[in-house]
Design an enzyme around this catalytic site. Structure first.
Site, mmCIF file in Angstrom:
data_model
loop_
_atom_site.group_PDB
_atom_site.id
_atom_site.type_symbol
_atom_site.label_atom_id
_atom_site.label_comp_id
_atom_site.label_asym_id
_atom_site.label_seq_id
_atom_site.Cartn_x
_atom_site.Cartn_y
_atom_site.Cartn_z
ATOM 1 C CE LYS A 1 -3.290 -2.213 3.047
ATOM 2 N NZ LYS A 1 -2.295 -3.231 3.434
ATOM 3 C CG ASP B 1 0.105 -13.220 -8.240
ATOM 4 O OD1 ASP B 1 -0.365 -14.083 -7.482
ATOM 5 O OD2 ASP B 1 0.024 -11.994 -8.017
ATOM 6 C CG MET C 1 -4.202 -16.354 -3.526
ATOM 7 S SD MET C 1 -3.002 -15.608 -2.394
ATOM 8 C CE MET C 1 -4.108 -14.865 -1.199
HETATM 9 O O1 F6P Z 1 0.021 -10.820 -5.722
HETATM 10 C C1 F6P Z 1 0.092 -11.785 -4.736
HETATM 11 C C2 F6P Z 1 -1.259 -12.075 -4.147
HETATM 12 O O2 F6P Z 1 -1.130 -13.106 -3.182
HETATM 13 C C3 F6P Z 1 -2.340 -12.425 -5.146
HETATM 14 O O3 F6P Z 1 -2.245 -13.750 -5.617
HETATM 15 C C4 F6P Z 1 -3.580 -12.134 -4.348
HETATM 16 O O4 F6P Z 1 -4.658 -11.821 -5.206
HETATM 17 C C5 F6P Z 1 -3.182 -10.933 -3.525
HETATM 18 O O5 F6P Z 1 -1.757 -10.934 -3.486
HETATM 19 C C6 F6P Z 1 -3.706 -10.926 -2.126
HETATM 20 O O6 F6P Z 1 -3.354 -9.714 -1.547
HETATM 21 P P1 F6P Z 1 -3.405 -9.406 0.014
HETATM 22 O O7 F6P Z 1 -2.130 -9.900 0.607
HETATM 23 O O8 F6P Z 1 -3.530 -7.940 0.070
HETATM 24 O O9 F6P Z 1 -4.583 -10.136 0.579
#
Ligand code: F6P
Length: 366
Positions: free
Chosen positions: A84, A147, A189
């Site tokens: 963020k 990813d 994910m």
């Molecule tokens: O980009 C990595 C990831 O784990 C994605 O696969 C998933 O959509 C996202 O981050 C989840 O984000 P957060 O950690 O903010 O829940």
């Protein structure tokens, strides 16, 4: 062991974006190569870009103790990270965003670093590259993300461990599916890319893999489950990537308490539809962040170590605005611009999709 020529240098390193397995292994390699072989200092910046926005600047010197501990095996990132902290649009207390890029750049120069190694995904690289250009920062990138969607590299740190976790989940779902005559749906994910679903689906013996890169119809998914049954099998395994749209063509997202939203929930929608169309009993597992945490597997440790050493060698060679990459079974480097030009998605005509089709795995093709 150490080289003779030792230009005075301090390398800064930060991890940015979502964490994953193997970040600490990369840091360990950077520390070893920089200190032991070049005689440089390494400073670790805390919590990604945030550490350079704080005053006093939030960083620590990383010594060889990093190299001698268990850090190779440790999940997460000892430096902390954030997804963020975009300094160009930094959220203030009222939610209004403001440009704090000048603070970031000033913070970086306060660390005394001569070069910065950024460990991140394509989003982080786009931001770091802009900051580097604006603030005269000599930047080298190390790609990481479960990813695996960073361009110009076959592997990013964390992907292989996430695939291993998702494959193990299928290994554990198969016996319980067979015991109860169920259709098991595993949601994984991957953000907008289906790499985890595709690789784990093949490795874990899925019957159906749904990924955002290949449109599906629920009728074709149901028909494939019917074919599996006709062959005398009493269960089926379905892997779905989190960004797959529901049957109405809508992306499924979850809003969190802090206001942010991430993909999540397609597995349950699919489970209901499959039950309705096939009469099968369905159960849904949403794998979530277990794909990111925990020990890196051997491949991620290897890739992270190779990336860390090569990133330091790029600094030594005065090669900046580049990213280390994995291509044809070895570590290389590419322009950072190439890595972030376009996200790497699954190629619907690529080798792994062809392999899956060759194993009669259905993509529910529309
Ligand atoms: O980009 C990595 C990831 O784990 C994605 O696969 C998933 O959509 C996202 O981050 C989840 O984000 P957060 O950690 O903010 O829940």
């Amino acid at each position: 062991m150490a080289s003779q020529a030792r230009p005075a240098k301090t390398i800064g390193i930060l991890t940015s974006g979502g964490d994953c397995s193997g970040l600490n292994a990369a840091m360990r390699a950077v520390v070893c190569r920089a200190i032991e072989f070049h005689g440089w200092r390494v400073v670790g910046i805390h919590q990604g870009t945030m550490g350079l926005l704080r005053r006093p600047v939030d960083f620590e010197e990383l010594g060889l103790r990093i190299f001698t501990t268990n850090i190779l095996r440790m999940g997460g990132t000892i430096l902390g990270t954030t997804n963020k902290g975009d300094p160009f649009a930094f959220p203030g207390p009222t939610g209004r965003r403001r440009d704090r890029s000048a603070d970031f750049i000033a913070g970086y120069h306060l660390t005394g670093a001569d070069a910065l190694i950024g460990v991140g995904g394509d989003g982080s690289f786009a931001i770091l590259r802009r900051l580097a250009q604006q603030g005269n920062i000599r930047l080298v990138g190390i790609p990481k993300t479960i990813d695996n969607d960073v361009g110009a590299t076959e592997n990013s740190i964390g992907f292989q461990s996430a695939v291993a976790v998702a494959t193990e989940a299928l290994d554990r779902l198969q016996p319980t599916a067979a015991s109860h005559d169920r259709v098991m749906i595993l949601e994984v994910m991957g953000r907008d890319a289906g790499h985890i679903a595709l690789s784990a689906g093949i490795a874990g013996g899925a019957d159906i893999i749904l990924i955002p890169e290949i449109a599906y119809t629920i009728e074709n998914v149901a028909a494939h489950i019917g074919r599996v049954r006709q062959r005398g099998r009493n269960f089926a395994l379905v892997v779905v990537a989190e960004a797959v749209k529901d049957t109405l063509g809508q992306q499924v997202r979850r809003r969190h308490g802090t206001g942010s939203a991430t993909y999540g929930g397609i597995g349950h929608r699919l489970g209901e539809e499959i039950a309705r169309m096939t009469g099968a009993e369905t159960r849904v597992t949403v794998l979530g962040h277990v794909q990111r945490g925990g020990e890196p597997n051997a491949t991620d440790r290897l890739i992270a170590s190779a990336f860390g050493v090569h990133a330091v060698d790029l600094v030594a060679a005065g090669q900046f605005d580049r990213m280390v990459a994995w291509q044809n079974r070895q570590v290389v480097d590419v322009p950072l611009a190439d890595a972030i030009a376009a996200p790497q998605r699954v190629d619907p005509a690529g080798a792994l999709v062809r392999t899956a089709r060759g194993l009669d795995i259905s993509f529910g093709d529309a």
